[in-house]
Design a protein around this motif. Structure first.
Motif, PDB file in Angstrom:
ATOM      1  N   LEU A   8     -12.192  18.954  29.024  1.00 49.46           N
ATOM      2  CA  LEU A   8     -12.185  19.649  27.773  1.00 49.46           C
ATOM      3  C   LEU A   8     -11.074  20.594  27.229  1.00 49.46           C
ATOM      4  O   LEU A   8     -10.513  21.232  26.619  1.00 49.46           O
ATOM      5  N   ALA A   9     -11.260  21.922  28.758  1.00 46.25           N
ATOM      6  CA  ALA A   9     -10.860  23.026  29.081  1.00 46.25           C
ATOM      7  C   ALA A   9      -9.135  22.009  29.085  1.00 46.25           C
ATOM      8  O   ALA A   9      -8.295  22.998  28.797  1.00 46.25           O
ATOM      9  N   SER A  10      -9.415  21.404  29.426  1.00 46.99           N
ATOM     10  CA  SER A  10      -7.441  21.074  29.699  1.00 46.99           C
ATOM     11  C   SER A  10      -7.177  20.813  28.259  1.00 46.99           C
ATOM     12  O   SER A  10      -5.925  20.721  27.726  1.00 46.99           O
ATOM     13  N   MET A  11      -7.521  20.099  27.561  1.00 47.68           N
ATOM     14  CA  MET A  11      -7.327  19.681  26.254  1.00 47.68           C
ATOM     15  C   MET A  11      -6.857  21.334  25.650  1.00 47.68           C
ATOM     16  O   MET A  11      -6.136  20.997  24.824  1.00 47.68           O
ATOM     17  N   ALA A  12      -7.916  21.859  25.458  1.00 46.59           N
ATOM     18  CA  ALA A  12      -8.082  23.196  24.408  1.00 46.59           C
ATOM     19  C   ALA A  12      -7.434  23.672  25.172  1.00 46.59           C
ATOM     20  O   ALA A  12      -6.271  24.953  24.961  1.00 46.59           O
ATOM     21  N   LYS A  13      -6.148  23.713  26.501  1.00 47.64           N
ATOM     22  CA  LYS A  13      -5.328  24.355  26.845  1.00 47.64           C
ATOM     23  C   LYS A  13      -3.928  23.798  26.411  1.00 47.64           C
ATOM     24  O   LYS A  13      -2.778  24.608  26.498  1.00 47.64           O
ATOM     25  N   GLY A  14      -3.769  22.720  26.163  1.00 44.57           N
ATOM     26  CA  GLY A  14      -3.067  21.981  26.021  1.00 44.57           C
ATOM     27  C   GLY A  14      -2.051  21.622  27.223  1.00 44.57           C
ATOM     28  O   GLY A  14      -1.188  21.018  27.213  1.00 44.57           O
ATOM     29  N   ASP A  15      -2.567  21.357  28.842  1.00 46.11           N
ATOM     30  CA  ASP A  15      -2.768  20.858  29.741  1.00 46.11           C
ATOM     31  C   ASP A  15      -2.440  19.542  29.608  1.00 46.11           C
ATOM     32  O   ASP A  15      -1.605  18.487  30.452  1.00 46.11           O
ATOM     33  N   ARG A  16      -3.598  18.960  28.757  1.00 51.10           N
ATOM     34  CA  ARG A  16      -3.485  17.738  28.301  1.00 51.10           C
ATOM     35  C   ARG A  16      -3.707  17.278  27.038  1.00 51.10           C
ATOM     36  O   ARG A  16      -3.803  17.915  26.182  1.00 51.10           O
ATOM     37  N   PRO A  17      -3.195  15.817  25.801  1.00 48.71           N
ATOM     38  CA  PRO A  17      -3.035  16.161  24.605  1.00 48.71           C
ATOM     39  C   PRO A  17      -4.567  15.669  24.436  1.00 48.71           C
ATOM     40  O   PRO A  17      -5.524  15.356  24.609  1.00 48.71           O
ATOM     41  N   TYR A  18      -4.882  16.239  23.288  1.00 51.41           N
ATOM     42  CA  TYR A  18      -5.964  15.866  22.688  1.00 51.41           C
ATOM     43  C   TYR A  18      -5.901  14.544  22.290  1.00 51.41           C
ATOM     44  O   TYR A  18      -5.337  13.897  21.301  1.00 51.41           O
ATOM     45  N   ASP A  19      -7.456  13.486  22.728  1.00 50.77           N
ATOM     46  CA  ASP A  19      -7.449  12.567  21.984  1.00 50.77           C
ATOM     47  C   ASP A  19      -9.332  12.799  22.430  1.00 50.77           C
ATOM     48  O   ASP A  19     -10.182  12.728  23.008  1.00 50.77           O
ATOM     49  N   ARG A  20      -9.474  12.275  20.865  1.00 48.19           N
ATOM     50  CA  ARG A  20     -11.022  12.135  19.991  1.00 48.19           C
ATOM     51  C   ARG A  20     -11.644  12.108  20.815  1.00 48.19           C
ATOM     52  O   ARG A  20     -12.892  11.976  21.412  1.00 48.19           O
ATOM     53  N   ASP A  21     -11.931  10.045  21.413  1.00 48.54           N
ATOM     54  CA  ASP A  21     -12.604   9.831  22.080  1.00 48.54           C
ATOM     55  C   ASP A  21     -12.931  10.209  23.368  1.00 48.54           C
ATOM     56  O   ASP A  21     -13.779   9.737  23.506  1.00 48.54           O
ATOM     57  N   THR A  22     -12.215  10.689  24.450  1.00 43.08           N
ATOM     58  CA  THR A  22     -12.065  11.042  25.504  1.00 43.08           C
ATOM     59  C   THR A  22     -12.685  12.600  25.016  1.00 43.08           C
ATOM     60  O   THR A  22     -13.381  12.642  26.074  1.00 43.08           O
ATOM     61  N   ALA A  23     -12.313  13.306  24.391  1.00 42.14           N
ATOM     62  CA  ALA A  23     -12.917  14.518  24.421  1.00 42.14           C
ATOM     63  C   ALA A  23     -14.528  14.322  23.809  1.00 42.14           C
ATOM     64  O   ALA A  23     -15.710  14.863  24.573  1.00 42.14           O
ATOM     65  N   VAL A  24     -15.122  13.574  23.065  1.00 43.41           N
ATOM     66  CA  VAL A  24     -16.695  12.905  22.670  1.00 43.41           C
ATOM     67  C   VAL A  24     -17.385  12.842  23.822  1.00 43.41           C
ATOM     68  O   VAL A  24     -18.242  12.561  24.505  1.00 43.41           O
ATOM     69  N   ARG A  25     -16.469  11.585  24.232  1.00 43.29           N
ATOM     70  CA  ARG A  25     -16.648  11.149  26.015  1.00 43.29           C
ATOM     71  C   ARG A  25     -17.442  12.565  26.576  1.00 43.29           C
ATOM     72  O   ARG A  25     -18.544  12.267  27.336  1.00 43.29           O
ATOM     73  N   SER A  26     -16.248  13.033  26.740  1.00 40.00           N
ATOM     74  CA  SER A  26     -16.463  13.895  27.660  1.00 40.00           C
ATOM     75  C   SER A  26     -17.816  15.143  27.230  1.00 40.00           C
ATOM     76  O   SER A  26     -18.518  15.164  28.066  1.00 40.00           O
ATOM     77  N   ALA A  27     -17.715  15.421  25.642  1.00 38.46           N
ATOM     78  CA  ALA A  27     -18.742  16.539  24.966  1.00 38.46           C
ATOM     79  C   ALA A  27     -20.520  15.851  25.426  1.00 38.46           C
ATOM     80  O   ALA A  27     -21.102  15.924  25.769  1.00 38.46           O
ATOM     81  N   THR A  28     -19.724  14.408  25.128  1.00 41.21           N
ATOM     82  CA  THR A  28     -21.682  13.841  25.388  1.00 41.21           C
ATOM     83  C   THR A  28     -21.843  13.922  26.797  1.00 41.21           C
ATOM     84  O   THR A  28     -23.218  14.142  26.592  1.00 41.21           O
ATOM     85  N   PHE A  29     -21.790  13.534  27.890  1.00 39.98           N
ATOM     86  CA  PHE A  29     -22.015  13.318  29.197  1.00 39.98           C
ATOM     87  C   PHE A  29     -21.686  14.982  29.418  1.00 39.98           C
ATOM     88  O   PHE A  29     -23.709  14.951  29.746  1.00 39.98           O
ATOM     89  N   LEU A  30     -21.532  16.371  28.629  1.00 39.50           N
ATOM     90  CA  LEU A  30     -21.698  17.862  29.176  1.00 39.50           C
ATOM     91  C   LEU A  30     -23.172  17.221  29.110  1.00 39.50           C
ATOM     92  O   LEU A  30     -24.466  18.403  29.017  1.00 39.50           O
TER      93      LEU A  30
END
Ligand code: HEC
Length: 151
Positions: free
Chosen positions: A48-70
């Motif tokens: 999630l931090a790498s998306m927030a920093k722009g190191d990888r593109p924001y992808d909703r499904d991947t973001a929700v998946r990692s946030a849910t695991f966290l």
């Protein structure tokens, strides 16, 4: 496989499992458990931090998946801080203060859980929402580490 042969294989498997589990003391297993859970938290906050920093593109499904695991993972370390788990034969960075000021330690746990709950919905909203929620979650991680984890 003949029944006798398969029974021997089954016994060997059970024996190997017992050897793996009992080679470590209960304290070692607790330490490894809590470190493993923490390591997985680091993994998913990292996504999630790498998306927030722009190191990888924001992808909703991947973001929700990692946030849910966290959000699930932050509820898990507690089992690893039972009695007599301050130290073992494996290294731990958990400070003795944890067991002396359990209420404060637990408070950080409740606060991080509140932030990861918000993070799940922010992750599914947009990149801007994600950025704010990642920052707020990271602050809780760092707060507990500053007080209760050795450098
Ligand atoms: C309630 C306190 C607390 C909170 C909240 C917390 N941590 Fe930890 N963390 C610890 C302690 C204590 C250790 C050291 C555990 C040990 O070595 O036995 C640790 C260790 C770690 C480690 C090193 C694991 C290893 O392989 O040894 C990582 C990575 C980590 N935490 C990430 C996070 C992230 C990411 C968050 C926030 C989502 C977080 N932590 C929230 C207390 C906390």
């Amino acid at each position: 496989m003949k029944p006798v042969a398969s029974a021997i294989v089954a016994l060997a498997v059970v024996g190997a499992y017992a050897a793996v589990v009992h080679a470590q003391t209960p304290a070692d297993r607790s330490i490894k458990y809590r470190q493993g859970v923490m390591s997985a938290q680091g993994w998913h906050l990292g996504v999630l931090a790498s998306m927030a920093k722009g190191d990888r593109p924001y992808d909703r499904d991947t973001a929700v998946r990692s946030a849910t695991f966290l959000d699930q993972l932050v509820a898990m370390p507690w089992d690893g801080y039972g009695p007599n788990t301050e130290s073992g034969s494996v290294n731990t960075r958990a400070k003795a203060e944890i067991w002396k000021d359990w209420a404060k330690f637990e408070k950080y746990g409740k606060e991080v859980k509140a932030e990861t709950a918000k993070l799940v919905s922010a992750a599914g909203t947009d990149l801007n929402a994600l950025k704010g929620a990642v920052g707020a979650t990271g602050k809780q991680c760092n707060g507990c580490h500053d007080d209760f984890r050795t450098k």
